[in-house]
Motif scaffolding. Sequence first.
Motif, PDB file in Angstrom:
ATOM      1  N   LEU A 181       0.666  -1.484  -0.390  1.00 52.39           N
ATOM      2  CA  LEU A 181      -0.102  -0.110  -0.248  1.00 52.39           C
ATOM      3  C   LEU A 181       0.810   1.482   0.186  1.00 52.39           C
ATOM      4  O   LEU A 181       0.511   1.932  -0.435  1.00 52.39           O
ATOM      5  N   ALA A 182       1.874   1.361   0.831  1.00 53.23           N
ATOM      6  CA  ALA A 182       2.738   2.361   0.818  1.00 53.23           C
ATOM      7  C   ALA A 182       3.542   2.840  -0.668  1.00 53.23           C
ATOM      8  O   ALA A 182       3.588   3.813  -1.559  1.00 53.23           O
ATOM      9  N   ARG A 183       4.203   1.679  -1.154  1.00 60.26           N
ATOM     10  CA  ARG A 183       4.451   1.971  -2.402  1.00 60.26           C
ATOM     11  C   ARG A 183       3.548   2.005  -3.457  1.00 60.26           C
ATOM     12  O   ARG A 183       3.652   3.109  -4.040  1.00 60.26           O
ATOM     13  N   SER A 184       2.155   1.761  -3.614  1.00 60.27           N
ATOM     14  CA  SER A 184       0.958   2.102  -4.634  1.00 60.27           C
ATOM     15  C   SER A 184       0.946   3.959  -4.197  1.00 60.27           C
ATOM     16  O   SER A 184       0.669   4.001  -4.929  1.00 60.27           O
ATOM     17  N   ASN A 199      -9.193   2.331   8.420  1.00 55.35           N
ATOM     18  CA  ASN A 199      -8.102   0.992   9.260  1.00 55.35           C
ATOM     19  C   ASN A 199      -6.969   1.753   9.643  1.00 55.35           C
ATOM     20  O   ASN A 199      -6.169   2.014   9.165  1.00 55.35           O
ATOM     21  N   PRO A 200      -6.977   2.317  10.617  1.00 57.77           N
ATOM     22  CA  PRO A 200      -5.522   3.196  11.840  1.00 57.77           C
ATOM     23  C   PRO A 200      -4.329   1.968  11.632  1.00 57.77           C
ATOM     24  O   PRO A 200      -3.405   2.743  11.581  1.00 57.77           O
ATOM     25  N   LYS A 201      -4.855   1.349  12.112  1.00 56.00           N
ATOM     26  CA  LYS A 201      -3.642   0.085  12.157  1.00 56.00           C
ATOM     27  C   LYS A 201      -3.090   0.343  11.142  1.00 56.00           C
ATOM     28  O   LYS A 201      -1.840  -0.159  10.602  1.00 56.00           O
ATOM     29  N   VAL A 202      -2.924  -0.190  10.301  1.00 58.22           N
ATOM     30  CA  VAL A 202      -3.308  -0.292   8.504  1.00 58.22           C
ATOM     31  C   VAL A 202      -1.886   1.048   8.478  1.00 58.22           C
ATOM     32  O   VAL A 202      -1.476   0.935   7.653  1.00 58.22           O
ATOM     33  N   ALA A 203      -2.949   1.822   9.023  1.00 52.18           N
ATOM     34  CA  ALA A 203      -1.875   3.384   8.007  1.00 52.18           C
ATOM     35  C   ALA A 203      -1.090   3.425   8.936  1.00 52.18           C
ATOM     36  O   ALA A 203       0.200   4.243   8.188  1.00 52.18           O
ATOM     37  N   SER A 204      -1.101   2.894  10.452  1.00 51.15           N
ATOM     38  CA  SER A 204       0.449   3.115  11.399  1.00 51.15           C
ATOM     39  C   SER A 204       1.879   2.391  10.629  1.00 51.15           C
ATOM     40  O   SER A 204       2.652   3.513  10.346  1.00 51.15           O
ATOM     41  N   ALA A 208       0.849  11.526   4.097  1.00 54.18           N
ATOM     42  CA  ALA A 208      -0.319  11.235   4.261  1.00 54.18           C
ATOM     43  C   ALA A 208      -1.065  11.147   5.981  1.00 54.18           C
ATOM     44  O   ALA A 208      -2.403  11.085   5.300  1.00 54.18           O
ATOM     45  N   LYS A 209      -0.382  11.857   6.723  1.00 52.47           N
ATOM     46  CA  LYS A 209      -1.198  11.273   7.865  1.00 52.47           C
ATOM     47  C   LYS A 209      -2.302  12.832   7.662  1.00 52.47           C
ATOM     48  O   LYS A 209      -2.543  13.142   8.654  1.00 52.47           O
ATOM     49  N   ASP A 210      -1.102  13.140   6.915  1.00 51.42           N
ATOM     50  CA  ASP A 210      -2.252  14.987   7.029  1.00 51.42           C
ATOM     51  C   ASP A 210      -3.810  14.807   6.377  1.00 51.42           C
ATOM     52  O   ASP A 210      -4.739  14.604   7.040  1.00 51.42           O
ATOM     53  N   ASN A 211      -3.054  13.915   5.360  1.00 57.69           N
ATOM     54  CA  ASN A 211      -5.048  13.604   4.987  1.00 57.69           C
ATOM     55  C   ASN A 211      -5.842  12.658   5.489  1.00 57.69           C
ATOM     56  O   ASN A 211      -7.098  12.899   5.621  1.00 57.69           O
ATOM     57  N   VAL A 212      -5.063  11.353   6.251  1.00 55.77           N
ATOM     58  CA  VAL A 212      -5.627  11.064   6.120  1.00 55.77           C
ATOM     59  C   VAL A 212      -6.881  11.440   7.389  1.00 55.77           C
ATOM     60  O   VAL A 212      -7.613  10.947   7.924  1.00 55.77           O
ATOM     61  N   THR A 213      -6.325  11.903   8.590  1.00 55.89           N
ATOM     62  CA  THR A 213      -6.351  12.582  10.102  1.00 55.89           C
ATOM     63  C   THR A 213      -8.012  13.800   9.092  1.00 55.89           C
ATOM     64  O   THR A 213      -8.638  13.514  10.032  1.00 55.89           O
ATOM     65  N   ALA A 214      -7.666  14.360   8.182  1.00 51.72           N
ATOM     66  CA  ALA A 214      -8.709  15.221   7.704  1.00 51.72           C
ATOM     67  C   ALA A 214      -9.671  13.790   7.688  1.00 51.72           C
ATOM     68  O   ALA A 214     -10.453  15.323   8.298  1.00 51.72           O
TER      69      ALA A 214
END
Length: 311
Positions: free
Chosen positions: A73-76, A123-128, A142-148
């Motif tokens: 997912l990170a590579r994508s 999916n917070p665990k996957v996000a971390s 990514a953190k900014d966008n996901v948190t928003a």
Amino acid sequence: MRGKPLAASLVGLAVAVSGCAGSQGAASTAAPGGTVTRPVPERSATPSATAPARRASVLPAPDAAIPEDPSRLARSLADTTAELRRAVDDWVRTGDPAKGRPPEPVVLLALHQQRVYRHLARNPKVASRTYAALPKALAGQAKDNVTAVRNLLSLVHPVSKPATFRVEQPEPADVLLGHFRRVERRFGVEWEVLAAVMFVETKFGRVRSPSHTGAKGPMQFMPGTWEAYGMGGDVHDTRDALLAAANYLRASGAPRDYRRALYAYNHSWAYVDAVLLHARQIKRDIRNYYAYYNWQVFVVTTGGERRLTGP
């Protein structure tokens, strides 16, 4: 409503990102039974299962599967973001963001980026684990966008019955950019903040349905607030709505205190944080504005998410 009258009830959030209306941040949706007006086939907000993934291609398909493994997912996400930046650069350099619609690579890459962030927000665990596998600079973005997105999703009440929403093509990206900058010069409210508010409210004017509380226009004004701050304009006109939004935000504390001003606009700290996170990303790289411009309208239903605009 408590405190100052709310400028917006955020019908766009119920459709585009999440949903909140009223001073307590209750969910907002357009009234069921309205007509969906759009230049592409109409889509309803009837709850349903997620659509199957389309055949893979060089560009991500509109419903391409999101990798479950955090490393993949990170590579994508890294590849998609890099390709999107190049596509935006090409669009600005050789295209015409002031007239035509965005080119297909920008549209498809931005949609895939948006879908990845929505997946991570849920999916917070996957996000971390995904953040840990990203380059440092991209991890922060990514953190900014996901948190928003997560903040706004927290305000959602899913649509449980069939409903239709009026959606339209937004004004061209550089036309909107010109509006934002002219309004900034007049009122001193940063154009990136105005852009982030419009993005969160109606996905830059794509959502045209009024809220169930009666908020209208691309900046989602309640009638009483519009009467006080609309300066005699048309609530449905983009330029007039932006002028009124800047007028209201300035009267509520901007630019000295954007948090206070945005809280007056909508009484939700989750909303305030989301707007400021998106504005920060636009300030860091204007290509993020062009990416957000191409994020599409989603509605959250009890049967899953439905995309109402885009390919």
